[in-house]
Design an enzyme around this catalytic site. Structure first.
Site, PDB file in Angstrom:
ATOM      1  N   GLY A  12      22.014  -7.347 120.288  1.00  0.00           N
ATOM      2  CA  GLY A  12      21.184  -7.941 121.580  1.00  0.00           C
ATOM      3  C   GLY A  12      19.957  -6.965 122.400  1.00  0.00           C
ATOM      4  O   GLY A  12      19.657  -7.309 123.430  1.00  0.00           O
ATOM      5  N   ASN A  14      16.944  -6.710 121.637  1.00  0.00           N
ATOM      6  CA  ASN A  14      15.626  -7.588 121.624  1.00  0.00           C
ATOM      7  C   ASN A  14      16.024  -8.280 122.939  1.00  0.00           C
ATOM      8  O   ASN A  14      15.210  -8.568 123.595  1.00  0.00           O
ATOM      9  CB  ASN A  14      15.377  -8.250 120.384  1.00  0.00           C
ATOM     10  CG  ASN A  14      14.602  -7.246 119.471  1.00  0.00           C
ATOM     11  OD1 ASN A  14      13.227  -6.947 119.682  1.00  0.00           O
ATOM     12  ND2 ASN A  14      15.029  -7.095 118.473  1.00  0.00           N
ATOM     13  N   MET A  90      21.702 -14.427 113.115  1.00  0.00           N
ATOM     14  CA  MET A  90      21.484 -14.262 111.776  1.00  0.00           C
ATOM     15  C   MET A  90      22.055 -15.326 110.934  1.00  0.00           C
ATOM     16  O   MET A  90      22.484 -15.078 109.682  1.00  0.00           O
ATOM     17  CB  MET A  90      22.616 -12.906 111.486  1.00  0.00           C
ATOM     18  CG  MET A  90      22.005 -11.922 112.237  1.00  0.00           C
ATOM     19  SD  MET A  90      20.181 -11.339 112.078  1.00  0.00           S
ATOM     20  CE  MET A  90      20.448 -10.097 110.753  1.00  0.00           C
ATOM     21  N   ARG A  91      21.932 -16.914 111.235  1.00  0.00           N
ATOM     22  CA  ARG A  91      21.797 -17.811 110.331  1.00  0.00           C
ATOM     23  C   ARG A  91      20.838 -18.608 110.157  1.00  0.00           C
ATOM     24  O   ARG A  91      19.879 -18.345 111.016  1.00  0.00           O
ATOM     25  CB  ARG A  91      23.045 -18.659 110.989  1.00  0.00           C
ATOM     26  CG  ARG A  91      24.243 -17.904 111.014  1.00  0.00           C
ATOM     27  CD  ARG A  91      25.350 -18.902 111.848  1.00  0.00           C
ATOM     28  NE  ARG A  91      26.706 -18.171 112.029  1.00  0.00           N
ATOM     29  CZ  ARG A  91      27.690 -17.576 110.966  1.00  0.00           C
ATOM     30  NH1 ARG A  91      27.297 -17.829 109.754  1.00  0.00           N
ATOM     31  NH2 ARG A  91      28.556 -16.881 111.441  1.00  0.00           N
ATOM     32  N   LEU A  93      18.872 -21.994 110.805  1.00  0.00           N
ATOM     33  CA  LEU A  93      19.253 -23.313 111.744  1.00  0.00           C
ATOM     34  C   LEU A  93      18.931 -24.490 110.840  1.00  0.00           C
ATOM     35  O   LEU A  93      18.020 -24.483 110.176  1.00  0.00           O
ATOM     36  CB  LEU A  93      18.219 -23.308 112.841  1.00  0.00           C
ATOM     37  CG  LEU A  93      18.750 -22.331 114.045  1.00  0.00           C
ATOM     38  CD1 LEU A  93      17.513 -22.379 115.216  1.00  0.00           C
ATOM     39  CD2 LEU A  93      19.974 -22.617 114.715  1.00  0.00           C
ATOM     40  N   HIS A 109      11.483 -11.328 113.619  1.00  0.00           N
ATOM     41  CA  HIS A 109      11.699 -10.769 112.237  1.00  0.00           C
ATOM     42  C   HIS A 109      11.373  -9.260 112.158  1.00  0.00           C
ATOM     43  O   HIS A 109      10.170  -9.092 112.328  1.00  0.00           O
ATOM     44  CB  HIS A 109      11.448 -11.739 111.358  1.00  0.00           C
ATOM     45  CG  HIS A 109      11.740 -11.515 109.788  1.00  0.00           C
ATOM     46  ND1 HIS A 109      12.870 -11.738 109.355  1.00  0.00           N
ATOM     47  CD2 HIS A 109      11.075 -10.661 108.878  1.00  0.00           C
ATOM     48  CE1 HIS A 109      13.200 -11.196 108.115  1.00  0.00           C
ATOM     49  NE2 HIS A 109      11.933 -10.820 107.663  1.00  0.00           N
ATOM     50  N   GLU A 142      10.707 -25.402 109.986  1.00  0.00           N
ATOM     51  CA  GLU A 142      11.979 -25.593 108.962  1.00  0.00           C
ATOM     52  C   GLU A 142      12.156 -24.749 107.797  1.00  0.00           C
ATOM     53  O   GLU A 142      13.204 -24.679 107.136  1.00  0.00           O
ATOM     54  CB  GLU A 142      11.735 -27.180 108.251  1.00  0.00           C
ATOM     55  CG  GLU A 142      12.136 -28.212 109.526  1.00  0.00           C
ATOM     56  CD  GLU A 142      11.623 -29.867 109.200  1.00  0.00           C
ATOM     57  OE1 GLU A 142      12.093 -30.074 108.259  1.00  0.00           O
ATOM     58  OE2 GLU A 142      11.382 -30.340 110.137  1.00  0.00           O
ATOM     59  N   GLY A 143      11.104 -23.877 107.495  1.00  0.00           N
ATOM     60  CA  GLY A 143      11.588 -22.995 106.431  1.00  0.00           C
ATOM     61  C   GLY A 143      12.099 -21.603 107.077  1.00  0.00           C
ATOM     62  O   GLY A 143      12.355 -21.572 108.224  1.00  0.00           O
ATOM     63  N   GLU A 174       9.601  -4.039 118.149  1.00  0.00           N
ATOM     64  CA  GLU A 174      10.248  -5.365 118.195  1.00  0.00           C
ATOM     65  C   GLU A 174      10.375  -5.464 119.828  1.00  0.00           C
ATOM     66  O   GLU A 174      10.268  -6.488 120.305  1.00  0.00           O
ATOM     67  CB  GLU A 174      11.637  -5.650 117.596  1.00  0.00           C
ATOM     68  CG  GLU A 174      11.600  -5.726 115.933  1.00  0.00           C
ATOM     69  CD  GLU A 174      12.869  -5.787 115.537  1.00  0.00           C
ATOM     70  OE1 GLU A 174      13.641  -6.696 115.958  1.00  0.00           O
ATOM     71  OE2 GLU A 174      13.294  -5.223 114.517  1.00  0.00           O
TER      72      GLU A 174
HETATM   73  C1  GAR Z   1      16.444  -7.074 114.965  1.00  0.00           C
HETATM   74  O1  GAR Z   1      16.133  -5.950 114.160  1.00  0.00           O
HETATM   75  C2  GAR Z   1      16.041  -8.431 114.462  1.00  0.00           C
HETATM   76  O2  GAR Z   1      14.641  -8.144 114.110  1.00  0.00           O
HETATM   77  C3  GAR Z   1      16.545  -8.662 113.290  1.00  0.00           C
HETATM   78  O3  GAR Z   1      18.105  -8.347 113.533  1.00  0.00           O
HETATM   79  C4  GAR Z   1      17.984  -7.288 114.609  1.00  0.00           C
HETATM   80  C5  GAR Z   1      18.763  -7.543 115.571  1.00  0.00           C
HETATM   81  O4  GAR Z   1      18.835  -6.543 116.645  1.00  0.00           O
HETATM   82  N1  GAR Z   1      16.858 -10.116 112.860  1.00  0.00           N
HETATM   83  C6  GAR Z   1      16.649 -10.552 111.519  1.00  0.00           C
HETATM   84  O5  GAR Z   1      16.827  -9.769 110.579  1.00  0.00           O
HETATM   85  C7  GAR Z   1      16.682 -12.059 111.653  1.00  0.00           C
HETATM   86  N2  GAR Z   1      16.839 -12.537 110.114  1.00  0.00           N
HETATM   87  P1  GAR Z   1      19.363  -6.812 118.078  1.00  0.00           P
HETATM   88  O6  GAR Z   1      20.555  -7.642 118.163  1.00  0.00           O
HETATM   89  O7  GAR Z   1      19.558  -5.361 118.466  1.00  0.00           O
HETATM   90  O8  GAR Z   1      17.973  -7.436 118.887  1.00  0.00           O
END
Ligand code: GAR
Length: 200
Positions: A12, A14, A90-91, A93, A109, A142-143, A174
């Site tokens: 979390g 971000n 991480m799933r 939708l 991403h 949707e992709g 990010e």
């Molecule tokens: C981040 O690097 C985000 O971009 C990535 O997971 C991490 C989460 O970090 N997301 C993906 O890979 C989505 N497929 P965080 O929980 O510290 O924000």
């Protein structure tokens, strides 16, 4: 002020970056809920510290992905959010949820899309041998990682980078890109024109 809700699976950081930008008055929004599929997510502590309501929809507690997503949708609707932010969700939708929140759901991403979609984007970048990497905030369609791009930021890939070093360098970007994209949305400054997103 826009109502902002979050879907997060883990650490979390971000999510925290957006919480901080809202608290600092940089974003005209209010953080109304954290929805997580993971009861162990550190993001839950962050939400509690910020006084943001938490809804845990434990993926492991459902017999099928469809049953999980039905509960997830109920939790998401309950937030009555103007914007849903996927910050390390991480799933993938299902299309029902994606359609319901179309135009008001964004994802961060850790790659310069359309390169390296899916999992382990930073490792994919190292293995491919690119010299520039980065992150993308995009609207969710949707992709997988294919929606219209809102913000991208780049970083160099350095000679002795491993996955962790590169991921840390991207993560710092990010934490700028996501609050910026959320701010632009909340200020009604995004104009979507097919695949292209203009900032007014
Ligand atoms: C981040 O690097 C985000 O971009 C990535 O997971 C991490 C989460 O970090 N997301 C993906 O890979 C989505 N497929 P965080 O929980 O510290 O924000």
């Amino acid at each position: 002020k826009k109502r902002i809700a979050f879907l997060v699976s883990g650490r979390g950081s971000n999510f925290q970056a957006v919480l901080d930008a809202v608290a600092a008055g940089d974003i005209p929004g209010i953080c109304v809920g954290l929805v997580t599929d993971n009861p162990e997510a550190y993001a839950i502590e962050r939400a509690k510290n910020a006084g943001v309501p938490v809804m845990v929809v434990d993926y492991a507690g459902f017999p099928t992905k469809a049953a999980y997503e039905e509960a997830l949708l109920v939790a998401m609707r309950g937030c009555r959010a103007d914007l849903f932010v996927l910050a390390g969700y991480m799933r993938i939708l299902g299309t029902g949820i994606v359609r319901e929140f179309s135009g008001r759901m964004m994802n961060i991403h850790p790659a310069l899309l359309p390169a390296f979609s899916g999992l382990h984007a930073q490792r994919q970048a190292i293995e491919y041998g690119v010299k520039v990497a980065g992150c993308t905030v995009h609207l969710v369609d949707e992709g997988m990682d294919t929606g219209p791009i809102v913000v991208q930021r780049c970083v160099p890939v350095l000679p002795d980078d491993d996955e962790t070093r590169l991921a840390d360098r991207i993560l710092a970007e990010e934490h700028k890109a996501l609050p910026l994209a959320v701010k632009l949305f909340c200020e009604n400054r995004l104009e979507v024109d097919g695949r292209r997103v203009w900032v007014r």
